[in-house]
Write a protein that holds these residues in place. Structure first.
Motif, PDB file in Angstrom:
ATOM      1  N   PHE A  41      -2.043  -1.337  -3.745  1.00 58.24           N
ATOM      2  CA  PHE A  41      -0.868  -0.936  -4.514  1.00 58.24           C
ATOM      3  C   PHE A  41      -0.261  -2.122  -5.253  1.00 58.24           C
ATOM      4  O   PHE A  41       0.039  -2.038  -6.452  1.00 58.24           O
ATOM      5  CB  PHE A  41       0.166  -0.284  -3.595  1.00 58.24           C
ATOM      6  CG  PHE A  41       1.406   0.160  -4.312  1.00 58.24           C
ATOM      7  CD1 PHE A  41       1.442   1.410  -4.917  1.00 58.24           C
ATOM      8  CD2 PHE A  41       2.522  -0.651  -4.405  1.00 58.24           C
ATOM      9  CE1 PHE A  41       2.577   1.838  -5.589  1.00 58.24           C
ATOM     10  CE2 PHE A  41       3.663  -0.255  -5.079  1.00 58.24           C
ATOM     11  CZ  PHE A  41       3.680   0.999  -5.673  1.00 58.24           C
ATOM     12  N   ALA A  42      -0.034  -3.223  -4.549  1.00 51.39           N
ATOM     13  CA  ALA A  42       0.595  -4.387  -5.183  1.00 51.39           C
ATOM     14  C   ALA A  42      -0.278  -4.941  -6.302  1.00 51.39           C
ATOM     15  O   ALA A  42       0.224  -5.331  -7.370  1.00 51.39           O
ATOM     16  CB  ALA A  42       0.870  -5.466  -4.139  1.00 51.39           C
ATOM     17  N   LEU A  43      -1.589  -4.943  -6.094  1.00 49.55           N
ATOM     18  CA  LEU A  43      -2.505  -5.446  -7.121  1.00 49.55           C
ATOM     19  C   LEU A  43      -2.526  -4.516  -8.328  1.00 49.55           C
ATOM     20  O   LEU A  43      -2.593  -4.968  -9.471  1.00 49.55           O
ATOM     21  CB  LEU A  43      -3.910  -5.604  -6.535  1.00 49.55           C
ATOM     22  CG  LEU A  43      -4.023  -6.566  -5.338  1.00 49.55           C
ATOM     23  CD1 LEU A  43      -5.453  -6.550  -4.787  1.00 49.55           C
ATOM     24  CD2 LEU A  43      -3.616  -7.976  -5.738  1.00 49.55           C
ATOM     25  N   TRP A  44      -2.467  -3.202  -8.092  1.00 49.36           N
ATOM     26  CA  TRP A  44      -2.395  -2.230  -9.192  1.00 49.36           C
ATOM     27  C   TRP A  44      -1.104  -2.409  -9.977  1.00 49.36           C
ATOM     28  O   TRP A  44      -1.108  -2.421 -11.215  1.00 49.36           O
ATOM     29  CB  TRP A  44      -2.472  -0.808  -8.634  1.00 49.36           C
ATOM     30  CG  TRP A  44      -2.049   0.247  -9.609  1.00 49.36           C
ATOM     31  CD1 TRP A  44      -2.796   0.794 -10.613  1.00 49.36           C
ATOM     32  CD2 TRP A  44      -0.761   0.888  -9.682  1.00 49.36           C
ATOM     33  NE1 TRP A  44      -2.051   1.730 -11.303  1.00 49.36           N
ATOM     34  CE2 TRP A  44      -0.804   1.802 -10.758  1.00 49.36           C
ATOM     35  CE3 TRP A  44       0.418   0.777  -8.947  1.00 49.36           C
ATOM     36  CZ2 TRP A  44       0.286   2.596 -11.098  1.00 49.36           C
ATOM     37  CZ3 TRP A  44       1.498   1.562  -9.285  1.00 49.36           C
ATOM     38  CH2 TRP A  44       1.439   2.462 -10.351  1.00 49.36           C
ATOM     39  N   GLY A  57       8.176  -4.956  -4.492  1.00 49.28           N
ATOM     40  CA  GLY A  57       8.832  -4.588  -3.243  1.00 49.28           C
ATOM     41  C   GLY A  57       9.819  -3.447  -3.428  1.00 49.28           C
ATOM     42  O   GLY A  57       9.968  -2.596  -2.544  1.00 49.28           O
ATOM     43  N   VAL A  58      10.489  -3.399  -4.580  1.00 47.09           N
ATOM     44  CA  VAL A  58      11.419  -2.304  -4.858  1.00 47.09           C
ATOM     45  C   VAL A  58      10.675  -0.973  -4.927  1.00 47.09           C
ATOM     46  O   VAL A  58      11.154   0.064  -4.445  1.00 47.09           O
ATOM     47  CB  VAL A  58      12.179  -2.565  -6.166  1.00 47.09           C
ATOM     48  CG1 VAL A  58      13.083  -1.381  -6.526  1.00 47.09           C
ATOM     49  CG2 VAL A  58      13.003  -3.849  -6.049  1.00 47.09           C
ATOM     50  N   ALA A 242       2.574  -5.787   3.387  1.00 46.89           N
ATOM     51  CA  ALA A 242       3.036  -5.873   2.004  1.00 46.89           C
ATOM     52  C   ALA A 242       2.704  -7.210   1.348  1.00 46.89           C
ATOM     53  O   ALA A 242       2.377  -7.262   0.152  1.00 46.89           O
ATOM     54  CB  ALA A 242       4.551  -5.641   1.952  1.00 46.89           C
ATOM     55  N   VAL A 243       2.785  -8.295   2.106  1.00 48.74           N
ATOM     56  CA  VAL A 243       2.659  -9.634   1.521  1.00 48.74           C
ATOM     57  C   VAL A 243       1.246 -10.191   1.628  1.00 48.74           C
ATOM     58  O   VAL A 243       0.821 -10.964   0.764  1.00 48.74           O
ATOM     59  CB  VAL A 243       3.679 -10.588   2.187  1.00 48.74           C
ATOM     60  CG1 VAL A 243       3.544 -11.998   1.638  1.00 48.74           C
ATOM     61  CG2 VAL A 243       5.099 -10.075   1.990  1.00 48.74           C
ATOM     62  N   THR A 360      11.308   0.867   3.577  1.00 49.22           N
ATOM     63  CA  THR A 360      12.144   0.565   2.418  1.00 49.22           C
ATOM     64  C   THR A 360      12.561  -0.900   2.402  1.00 49.22           C
ATOM     65  O   THR A 360      12.393  -1.606   1.410  1.00 49.22           O
ATOM     66  CB  THR A 360      13.404   1.446   2.430  1.00 49.22           C
ATOM     67  OG1 THR A 360      13.015   2.822   2.444  1.00 49.22           O
ATOM     68  CG2 THR A 360      14.257   1.193   1.201  1.00 49.22           C
ATOM     69  N   VAL A 361      13.103  -1.341   3.522  1.00 50.28           N
ATOM     70  CA  VAL A 361      13.638  -2.699   3.598  1.00 50.28           C
ATOM     71  C   VAL A 361      12.519  -3.730   3.754  1.00 50.28           C
ATOM     72  O   VAL A 361      12.579  -4.819   3.161  1.00 50.28           O
ATOM     73  CB  VAL A 361      14.637  -2.809   4.771  1.00 50.28           C
ATOM     74  CG1 VAL A 361      15.172  -4.224   4.897  1.00 50.28           C
ATOM     75  CG2 VAL A 361      15.776  -1.815   4.591  1.00 50.28           C
ATOM     76  N   GLY A 362      11.490  -3.389   4.531  1.00 48.98           N
ATOM     77  CA  GLY A 362      10.441  -4.345   4.844  1.00 48.98           C
ATOM     78  C   GLY A 362       9.724  -4.926   3.632  1.00 48.98           C
ATOM     79  O   GLY A 362       9.761  -6.153   3.406  1.00 48.98           O
ATOM     80  N   PRO A 363       9.054  -4.087   2.816  1.00 51.79           N
ATOM     81  CA  PRO A 363       8.349  -4.648   1.661  1.00 51.79           C
ATOM     82  C   PRO A 363       9.267  -5.341   0.662  1.00 51.79           C
ATOM     83  O   PRO A 363       8.895  -6.368   0.078  1.00 51.79           O
ATOM     84  CB  PRO A 363       7.688  -3.409   1.031  1.00 51.79           C
ATOM     85  CG  PRO A 363       7.565  -2.438   2.148  1.00 51.79           C
ATOM     86  CD  PRO A 363       8.778  -2.650   2.992  1.00 51.79           C
TER      87      PRO A 363
END
Length: 407
Positions: A41-44, A57-58, A242-243, A360-363
């Motif tokens: 997801f983050a790479l996309w 992250g949002v 996420a990271v 919600t808060v974590g990423p």
């Protein structure tokens, strides 16, 4: 060894009652959908959707934020209209949302679609868990929730593997793979799942209690105290999910396909070791298992802080998987013991709210800390994981003393 463990899990499935076995298959397919898209997801977002890193992250938060917004209104609806119609609408909605995400571009479009997915998914996991709890005796729920995690992680292992192939075409194509898995869930519910809600349950008589009846954490202090620590512990572990892809890709340690393979490895560990580990620790106290989970998770953060090399990433993923195996089955089993037949789906929805807050808060916090410094999430994770494990273990001990029904 993998074949022996996997065969043992399948043999256990042969004695599971039909609704519970269908619920386990749903966990597998939903796990596949999550596993196919989450590592990429983050790479996309960064590479194809034109989304700045600071907003990634949002967007993760929008995914879970939709669930948080919806749960106070529909979180306990399966206690009122039944498990089957809720699951059918939820799986169709999430599948449609994933298909729409493939065509999204930019922060606004992606955020709207992710909110829609979150609203549709707000009742998915708790209702599947409720089907198991409806069918399985209370003293066996911890074992069956462990098996549910095995099935989910079989899907999470297959998902990144399939996703690693799909990204060779485009990063966004993983969303289509996830959509197909959710539509398969809808077909399974429509064709094979019987209704498990008992007629004349307590929920039939308390429809006027309002939002408080849908969020039992508002009026159950034991549950609220337990879930507060769960949010902190799972929030810190979500930083790895996420990271880690950004960390590994930025250090040129792994390609996108390599990231998918790493997450597949982590899911396979759960497939192989979850059920044997649950059996081995069946006589251990909840507080002991939670403290052990916190120690292992803290060690994973230490490894990531020291190096971004391939060996270190594997060690960290191993620690993350084993911490999850020790901790994961305890919470739904404990919450189920607090519930009654008429509010079981409502209590499971409260667990889902805790997960949604974490998601919600974590990423958002994890990626924000990563933007400050590449090692900042790992330092913060060490502190929060240790503190949350201690707090949750203490909460479990108090609940155990007050209610002997907790398995």
């Amino acid at each position: 060894m993998f074949t022996q463990r996997f065969t043992g899990n399948l043999s256990f499935l042969s004695v599971v009652k039909r609704p519970a076995s269908i619920a386990l298959l749903l966990f597998l397919l939903v796990g596949f959908a999550d596993g196919a898209m989450l590592p990429f997801f983050a790479l996309w977002a960064q590479g194809e959707a034109g989304i700045p890193v600071a907003w990634i992250g949002v967007l993760f938060g929008c995914y879970a934020g939709g669930e948080i917004l919806a749960t106070p209104f529909i979180g306990g609806i399966a206690d009122r209209i039944g498990r089957r119609p809720v699951l059918l609408c939820s799986t169709l909605g999430v599948g449609l949302g994933f298909a729409m995400l493939y065509f999204s571009h930019g922060v606004f479009q992606a955020a709207c679609v992710l909110l829609f997915i979150g609203v549709s998914e707000s009742v998915l996991h708790p209702t599947i868990a409720t089907v198991i709890a409806d069918t399985i005796p209370g003293e066996k729920t911890r074992s069956y929730f462990s098996l549910a995690r095995v099935m989910s992680n079989i899907g999470r292992a297959a998902g990144p593997a399939v996703g690693a192939v799909l990204v060779l075409h485009s990063l966004g194509s993983v969303f289509l793979g996830s959509a197909v898995a959710l539509f398969a869930c809808a077909c399974l519910v429509a064709l094979a799942l019987p209704e498990t809600r008992r007629a004349g349950s307590l929920a039939d008589d308390d429809d006027e209690e309002g939002l408080a009846s849908l969020l039992p954490a508002f009026h159950d202090r034991r549950l609220a105290g337990l879930l507060a620590w769960v949010v902190l512990l799972e929030m810190s572990s979500s930083w790895i999910e996420a990271v880690l892809p950004l960390y590994a890709h930025g250090a040129h340690t792994l390609t996108p396909s390599g990231v998918g393979s790493l997450f597949t490895y982590g899911a396979l560990l759960v497939v192989v070791f979850q059920f044997p580990l649950t059996r081995m620790t069946r006589n251990a106290s909840e507080s002991t298992l939670i403290v052990a989970s916190g120690v292992v998770l803290t060690m994973a953060f230490v490894a990531l802080m020291l190096s971004s090399g391939l060996t270190t990433l594997i060690v960290a993923m191993t620690g993350f998987a084993f911490a999850d195996m020790l901790f994961g089955p305890l919470v739904p089993a404990a919450v189920n013991a607090m519930a009654q037949d008429g509010n079981r789906a409502t209590y499971m929805a409260a667990v889902s709210v805790a997960n949604d807050i974490k998601d919600t808060v974590g990423p958002a916090t994890g990626t924000a800390l990563f933007a400050v410094g590449v090692h900042v999430p790992w330092v913060g994770g060490m502190v929060i994981a240790a503190l949350a494990a201690w707090g949750l273990a203490s909460s479990m001990r108090r609940s155990r003393g007050q209610d002997r029904r907790i398995p």
